[in-house]
Design an enzyme around this catalytic site. Structure first.
Site, PDB file in Angstrom:
ATOM      1  CB  ALA A  65      -9.439 -33.253 -39.709  1.00  0.00           C
ATOM      2  N   GLY A 109     -13.106 -36.932 -39.404  1.00  0.00           N
ATOM      3  CA  GLY A 109     -11.917 -37.779 -39.392  1.00  0.00           C
ATOM      4  C   GLY A 109     -11.914 -38.760 -38.229  1.00  0.00           C
ATOM      5  CD  GLU A 112     -13.334 -39.292 -42.942  1.00  0.00           C
ATOM      6  OE1 GLU A 112     -12.677 -38.407 -42.361  1.00  0.00           O
ATOM      7  OE2 GLU A 112     -13.690 -39.181 -44.125  1.00  0.00           O
ATOM      8  CD  GLU A 132     -16.153 -34.909 -42.618  1.00  0.00           C
ATOM      9  OE1 GLU A 132     -17.362 -35.218 -42.545  1.00  0.00           O
ATOM     10  OE2 GLU A 132     -15.230 -35.709 -42.408  1.00  0.00           O
TER      11      GLU A 132
HETATM   12  C1  HXC Z   1     -10.503 -28.337 -33.729  1.00  0.00           C
HETATM   13  C2  HXC Z   1     -12.083 -28.776 -32.139  1.00  0.00           C
HETATM   14  C3  HXC Z   1     -12.720 -29.705 -32.995  1.00  0.00           C
HETATM   15  C4  HXC Z   1     -12.138 -29.925 -34.284  1.00  0.00           C
HETATM   16  C5  HXC Z   1     -13.840 -29.621 -31.160  1.00  0.00           C
HETATM   17  N1  HXC Z   1     -12.810 -28.764 -31.015  1.00  0.00           N
HETATM   18  N2  HXC Z   1     -13.812 -30.207 -32.355  1.00  0.00           N
HETATM   19  N3  HXC Z   1     -10.991 -28.106 -32.509  1.00  0.00           N
HETATM   20  N4  HXC Z   1     -11.046 -29.209 -34.594  1.00  0.00           N
HETATM   21  N5  HXC Z   1     -12.640 -30.817 -35.139  1.00  0.00           N
HETATM   22  C6  HXC Z   1     -12.495 -27.920 -29.861  1.00  0.00           C
HETATM   23  C7  HXC Z   1     -13.427 -26.720 -29.761  1.00  0.00           C
HETATM   24  O1  HXC Z   1     -13.008 -25.677 -30.617  1.00  0.00           O
HETATM   25  C8  HXC Z   1     -13.284 -26.367 -28.306  1.00  0.00           C
HETATM   26  O2  HXC Z   1     -12.065 -25.679 -28.117  1.00  0.00           O
HETATM   27  C9  HXC Z   1     -13.133 -27.734 -27.624  1.00  0.00           C
HETATM   28  O3  HXC Z   1     -12.717 -28.633 -28.655  1.00  0.00           O
HETATM   29  C10 HXC Z   1     -14.445 -28.247 -27.061  1.00  0.00           C
HETATM   30  O4  HXC Z   1     -15.411 -28.224 -28.089  1.00  0.00           O
HETATM   31  P1  HXC Z   1     -16.861 -27.572 -27.929  1.00  0.00           P
HETATM   32  O5  HXC Z   1     -17.352 -27.286 -29.309  1.00  0.00           O
HETATM   33  O6  HXC Z   1     -16.819 -26.428 -26.965  1.00  0.00           O
HETATM   34  O7  HXC Z   1     -17.663 -28.785 -27.264  1.00  0.00           O
HETATM   35  P2  HXC Z   1     -19.222 -29.086 -27.376  1.00  0.00           P
HETATM   36  O8  HXC Z   1     -20.037 -27.835 -27.281  1.00  0.00           O
HETATM   37  O9  HXC Z   1     -19.468 -30.163 -26.379  1.00  0.00           O
HETATM   38  O10 HXC Z   1     -19.445 -29.659 -28.857  1.00  0.00           O
HETATM   39  C11 HXC Z   1     -18.836 -30.874 -29.230  1.00  0.00           C
HETATM   40  C12 HXC Z   1     -18.880 -31.048 -30.783  1.00  0.00           C
HETATM   41  C13 HXC Z   1     -18.308 -29.778 -31.450  1.00  0.00           C
HETATM   42  C14 HXC Z   1     -20.338 -31.262 -31.221  1.00  0.00           C
HETATM   43  C15 HXC Z   1     -18.076 -32.296 -31.112  1.00  0.00           C
HETATM   44  O11 HXC Z   1     -17.018 -29.497 -30.857  1.00  0.00           O
HETATM   45  C16 HXC Z   1     -18.107 -29.937 -32.933  1.00  0.00           C
HETATM   46  O12 HXC Z   1     -19.074 -29.813 -33.690  1.00  0.00           O
HETATM   47  N6  HXC Z   1     -16.856 -30.118 -33.372  1.00  0.00           N
HETATM   48  C17 HXC Z   1     -16.510 -30.156 -34.773  1.00  0.00           C
HETATM   49  C18 HXC Z   1     -16.933 -31.440 -35.397  1.00  0.00           C
HETATM   50  C19 HXC Z   1     -16.588 -31.495 -36.901  1.00  0.00           C
HETATM   51  O13 HXC Z   1     -17.075 -30.643 -37.674  1.00  0.00           O
HETATM   52  N7  HXC Z   1     -15.743 -32.446 -37.321  1.00  0.00           N
HETATM   53  C20 HXC Z   1     -15.332 -32.573 -38.683  1.00  0.00           C
HETATM   54  C21 HXC Z   1     -14.050 -31.842 -38.897  1.00  0.00           C
HETATM   55  S1  HXC Z   1     -13.498 -31.912 -40.594  1.00  0.00           S
HETATM   56  P3  HXC Z   1     -12.013 -24.236 -27.435  1.00  0.00           P
HETATM   57  O14 HXC Z   1     -10.556 -23.851 -27.560  1.00  0.00           O
HETATM   58  O15 HXC Z   1     -12.946 -23.355 -28.193  1.00  0.00           O
HETATM   59  O16 HXC Z   1     -12.455 -24.491 -26.033  1.00  0.00           O
HETATM   60  C22 HXC Z   1     -12.823 -33.426 -40.761  1.00  0.00           C
HETATM   61  C23 HXC Z   1     -12.244 -33.735 -42.128  1.00  0.00           C
HETATM   62  C24 HXC Z   1     -11.547 -35.061 -42.140  1.00  0.00           C
HETATM   63  O17 HXC Z   1     -12.796 -34.214 -39.880  1.00  0.00           O
HETATM   64  C25 HXC Z   1     -10.817 -35.285 -43.455  1.00  0.00           C
HETATM   65  C26 HXC Z   1      -9.330 -35.189 -43.315  1.00  0.00           C
HETATM   66  C27 HXC Z   1      -8.573 -35.522 -44.561  1.00  0.00           C
END
Ligand code: HXC
Length: 258
Positions: A65, A109, A112, A132
Site C-alpha cells: 500500500a 498489500g 495480499e 508492515e
Molecule cells: C510508497 C513506495 C513504496 C510504498 C516503494 N516506494 N515502495 N512508495 N509506498 N509501499 C517508492 C519509494 O519511495 C521510491 O520513491 C520508489 O518507490 C523506489 O523505491 P526504492 O525504495 O528506492 O527502491 P529499492 O531501494 O529498490 O527498494 C525496494 C523496496 C523498498 C525493498 C521494495 O521500496 C521498500 O521497502 N518498500 C516498502 C515496502 C513495504 O513496507 N510495503 C508495505 C507497505 S504497508 P522515491 O520517490 O523515493 O524515488 C502495506 C499495508 C497493506 O502494504 C494494508 C492495506 C489495508
C-alpha cells in the site's frame, strides 16, 4: 475506458491488467485500487473475456500500500473509510478466473493483492513479504489470514513478525504460488495458462472457482455438499452434454457457455 494507474489489454479471450505506477514500484493507492476494481468488473461483464491476468513490472508486482498516502492518516480516517476494505471486496468479487503473474517485489498489500487472485504464477525473481511490522503496523488486507491459510502458521508468523522476504522457490515449496518460471517467460506462461482456462465452459470455470474458494469459508462437510450441488447443477448445462459427447466421440468439445 482510460485508466491512469493501470493498463488494460484484451486480446482474444484474455484481459491483461498491468499495474502501472513505475515511480512508486506499483504502490497501491486508493486511485489505483479503485481503477483495478472497475477494470475487473468490466472484464467480468465483457462476454469476450474468459480469463484475467493481473501483473506488474519486472521489478515489482506491487511494493505494498502507498506509504505516502497512509502516513498522515488517523485511526478515525482509517476506520471511517474502512481503508481498502471496499476496494478489497471489489477485487475478490470478480467471478471469472484471475491469475496473478508476479515478478519482483510483492510486499505488504502487494502480496495480499496477489493472494486475492485465484492462483499465483511467480517469476524466479519474485519476492513475497509482509513487512508492515517495520512500519509499526500489521498487514491489513489478508497478510495474517490468507497467508496463514496458504503457508501455515509457522511461516506466516515468521513473515509477519520478522518482515523477511520469501523468494519464489520458497514460495512454491510453501504452497503460496502454483509454479515458478524464468522471469523472461512469465507472461508467456501466464498467457498459456489463461488460454487453457479460456478453452473451458465459463459456467464450469466459475463454479470451480466458487467451490475452491468455499473451502476457505466453511467446514469440510458443508464444502463437500456445496461442491456436490454445483457438480449436480452443471448437468443442467448444454456444455456438460457437449463435453461428455465430445469425449466419447474422441473430438474437441465446442463449448457455448450454455
Ligand atoms: C510508497 C513506495 C513504496 C510504498 C516503494 N516506494 N515502495 N512508495 N509506498 N509501499 C517508492 C519509494 O519511495 C521510491 O520513491 C520508489 O518507490 C523506489 O523505491 P526504492 O525504495 O528506492 O527502491 P529499492 O531501494 O529498490 O527498494 C525496494 C523496496 C523498498 C525493498 C521494495 O521500496 C521498500 O521497502 N518498500 C516498502 C515496502 C513495504 O513496507 N510495503 C508495505 C507497505 S504497508 P522515491 O520517490 O523515493 O524515488 C502495506 C499495508 C497493506 O502494504 C494494508 C492495506 C489495508
Amino acid at each position: 475506458m482510460a485508466y491512469e494507474t493501470i493498463i488494460v489489454e484484451v486480446e482474444d479471450h484474455v484481459a491483461t491488467i498491468k499495474l502501472n505506477r513505475p515511480d512508486a514500484l506499483n504502490a497501491l493507492n486508493s486511485h489505483l485500487l479503485r481503477e483495478l476494481g472497475t477494470a475487473l468488473a468490466e472484464a467480468d461483464r465483457n462476454d469476450k473475456v474468459r480469463c484475467i491476468i493481473l501483473t506488474g513490472s519486472a521489478k515489482a508486482f506491487a511494493a505494498g500500500a502507498d506509504i505516502k498516502e497512509m502516513s498522515e492518516k488517523s485511526y478515525v480516517d482509517m476506520f471511517l473509510s474502512d481503508f481498502f476494505g471496499g476496494e478489497g471486496r471489489a477485487i475478490t468479487s470478480t467471478r471469472k478466473p484471475v491469475i496473478a503473474a508476479v515478478a519482483g517485489y510483492a510486499l505488504g498489500g502487494g502480496c495480499e493483492l496477489a493472494m486475492m487472485c485465484d492462483f499465483i504464477i511467480a517469476a524466479d525473481t519474485a519476492k513475497f513479504g509482509q513487512p508492515e511490522i517495520n512500519l509499526g503496523v500489521i498487514a491489513g488486507l489478508g497478510g495474517t489470514q490468507r497467508l496463514t491459510r496458504f503457508i501455515g502458521k509457522s511461516k506466516a508468523m515468521d513473515m509477519n513478525l520478522t518482515g523477511r522476504f520469501m523468494d519464489a522457490e520458497e514460495a512454491e515449496r510453501s504452497g503460496l504460488v502454483s509454479r515458478v518460471v524464468p522471469a523472461k517467460k512469465l507472461m508467456e506462461e501466464a498467457r498459456a495458462a489463461a488460454d487453457k482456462i479460456a478453452e473451458k465452459s465459463i459456467p464450469s470455470t466459475m463454479a470451480a472457482k466458487e467451490a475452491v474458494n468455499r473451502a476457505y469459508e466453511t467446514t469440510l462437510s458443508e464444502g463437500l455438499l456445496f461442491e456436490r450441488r454445483l457438480f449436480h447443477a452443471l448437468f443442467a448445462t448444454e456444455d456438460q452434454k457437449e463435453g461428455m459427447a465430445a469425449f466419447m466421440e474422441k473430438r474437441t468439445a465446442q463449448f457455448r457457455d450454455r
